[in-house]
Design a protein around this motif. Structure first.
Motif, PDB file in Angstrom:
ATOM      1  N   ALA A  97     -30.405  50.619   3.504  1.00  0.00           N
ATOM      2  CA  ALA A  97     -31.233  51.496   2.667  1.00  0.00           C
ATOM      3  C   ALA A  97     -30.583  52.871   2.505  1.00  0.00           C
ATOM      4  O   ALA A  97     -30.674  53.484   1.450  1.00  0.00           O
ATOM      5  CB  ALA A  97     -32.627  51.638   3.271  1.00  0.00           C
ATOM      6  N   TRP A  98     -29.936  53.355   3.539  1.00  0.00           N
ATOM      7  CA  TRP A  98     -29.286  54.662   3.472  1.00  0.00           C
ATOM      8  C   TRP A  98     -27.918  54.599   2.802  1.00  0.00           C
ATOM      9  O   TRP A  98     -27.559  55.478   2.033  1.00  0.00           O
ATOM     10  CB  TRP A  98     -29.128  55.264   4.871  1.00  0.00           C
ATOM     11  CG  TRP A  98     -30.363  55.919   5.358  1.00  0.00           C
ATOM     12  CD1 TRP A  98     -31.323  55.378   6.165  1.00  0.00           C
ATOM     13  CD2 TRP A  98     -30.809  57.244   5.042  1.00  0.00           C
ATOM     14  NE1 TRP A  98     -32.323  56.294   6.369  1.00  0.00           N
ATOM     15  CE2 TRP A  98     -32.034  57.448   5.702  1.00  0.00           C
ATOM     16  CE3 TRP A  98     -30.277  58.274   4.273  1.00  0.00           C
ATOM     17  CZ2 TRP A  98     -32.740  58.639   5.613  1.00  0.00           C
ATOM     18  CZ3 TRP A  98     -30.975  59.463   4.190  1.00  0.00           C
ATOM     19  CH2 TRP A  98     -32.201  59.637   4.857  1.00  0.00           C
ATOM     20  N   LEU A  99     -27.148  53.553   3.118  1.00  0.00           N
ATOM     21  CA  LEU A  99     -25.736  53.529   2.723  1.00  0.00           C
ATOM     22  C   LEU A  99     -25.397  52.528   1.627  1.00  0.00           C
ATOM     23  O   LEU A  99     -24.301  52.547   1.100  1.00  0.00           O
ATOM     24  CB  LEU A  99     -24.881  53.243   3.960  1.00  0.00           C
ATOM     25  CG  LEU A  99     -25.026  54.271   5.090  1.00  0.00           C
ATOM     26  CD1 LEU A  99     -24.421  53.745   6.378  1.00  0.00           C
ATOM     27  CD2 LEU A  99     -24.403  55.589   4.690  1.00  0.00           C
ATOM     28  N   GLY A 100     -26.324  51.618   1.318  1.00  0.00           N
ATOM     29  CA  GLY A 100     -26.081  50.633   0.265  1.00  0.00           C
ATOM     30  C   GLY A 100     -25.573  49.308   0.806  1.00  0.00           C
ATOM     31  O   GLY A 100     -25.151  49.205   1.956  1.00  0.00           O
ATOM     32  N   ILE A 101     -25.599  48.304  -0.062  1.00  0.00           N
ATOM     33  CA  ILE A 101     -25.236  46.948   0.340  1.00  0.00           C
ATOM     34  C   ILE A 101     -23.767  46.839   0.746  1.00  0.00           C
ATOM     35  O   ILE A 101     -23.437  46.141   1.703  1.00  0.00           O
ATOM     36  CB  ILE A 101     -25.588  45.908  -0.761  1.00  0.00           C
ATOM     37  CG1 ILE A 101     -25.341  44.486  -0.274  1.00  0.00           C
ATOM     38  CG2 ILE A 101     -24.826  46.183  -2.051  1.00  0.00           C
ATOM     39  CD1 ILE A 101     -26.205  44.042   0.864  1.00  0.00           C
ATOM     40  N   HIS A 102     -22.886  47.535   0.050  1.00  0.00           N
ATOM     41  CA  HIS A 102     -21.464  47.443   0.375  1.00  0.00           C
ATOM     42  C   HIS A 102     -21.205  47.935   1.799  1.00  0.00           C
ATOM     43  O   HIS A 102     -20.492  47.287   2.570  1.00  0.00           O
ATOM     44  CB  HIS A 102     -20.612  48.237  -0.621  1.00  0.00           C
ATOM     45  CG  HIS A 102     -20.775  47.761  -2.019  1.00  0.00           C
ATOM     46  ND1 HIS A 102     -21.651  48.358  -2.898  1.00  0.00           N
ATOM     47  CD2 HIS A 102     -20.205  46.738  -2.687  1.00  0.00           C
ATOM     48  CE1 HIS A 102     -21.592  47.724  -4.050  1.00  0.00           C
ATOM     49  NE2 HIS A 102     -20.729  46.734  -3.955  1.00  0.00           N
TER      50      HIS A 102
END
Length: 159
Positions: A97-102
């Motif tokens: 949620a903070w950093l993204g799926i990648h």
């Protein structure tokens, strides 16, 4: 920029505390993971300076959780017992949620690699059999901290 640094330091401190709790109690409390997920999604959806695009944050939260849930279900089907706690899935969802799926996928790969080595060393040090469970949350937290620091504008200004 200082707000970004404060958020990163706060998230790192939470991850360190969650790792400590999981290491000692084999438990990742929801009172840390749920707010982490909600605040990460809100920050990336509403902030003028998000850490990733909102759709990557939502995919990071949802797919991270369900990837670990699915792995746990496969393990349970094969071994008739859980292989992961769902606190681990919620912790990865919070990082997603903070950093993204990648970033969440990178965190999972790094945590799995470190977990294999660190887990075997921990089991050997504790004189436990190789099939004995060990906490995975500290490895997720460690990999998450690396990713938080690696994506930091401050670190990039030093490189």
């Amino acid at each position: 920029m200082w707000i970004d640094s404060i958020l990163r330091i706060g998230l790192i401190l939470i991850l360190l505390y969650v790792a400590w709790i999981d290491f000692h109690r084999f438990l990742i409390p929801n009172r840390f993971t749920y707010p982490m997920i909600i605040l990460g999604l809100a920050f990336n959806s509403l902030s003028p300076m998000p850490w990733c695009d909102a759709h990557w944050a939502w995919l990071g939260a949802i797919l991270s959780y369900f990837l670990l849930w699915f792995i746990n279900q496969l393990y349970k089907g094969i071994r008739s017992r859980h292989g992961l706690g769902m606190g681990d899935a919620k912790l990865l969802a919070g990082l997603g949620a903070w950093l993204g799926i990648h970033s969440a996928l990178w965190i999972l790969v790094l945590a799995a690699f470190c977990g294999m080595i660190g887990g075997l060393l921990w089991l050997k040090y504790q004189k436990l059999p190789s099939n004995h469970p060990f906490p995975f949350g500290p490895f997720l937290a460690f990999a998450g901290i690396i990713e938080i620091l690696w994506t930091s504008p401050f670190v990039h200004s030093l490189i």
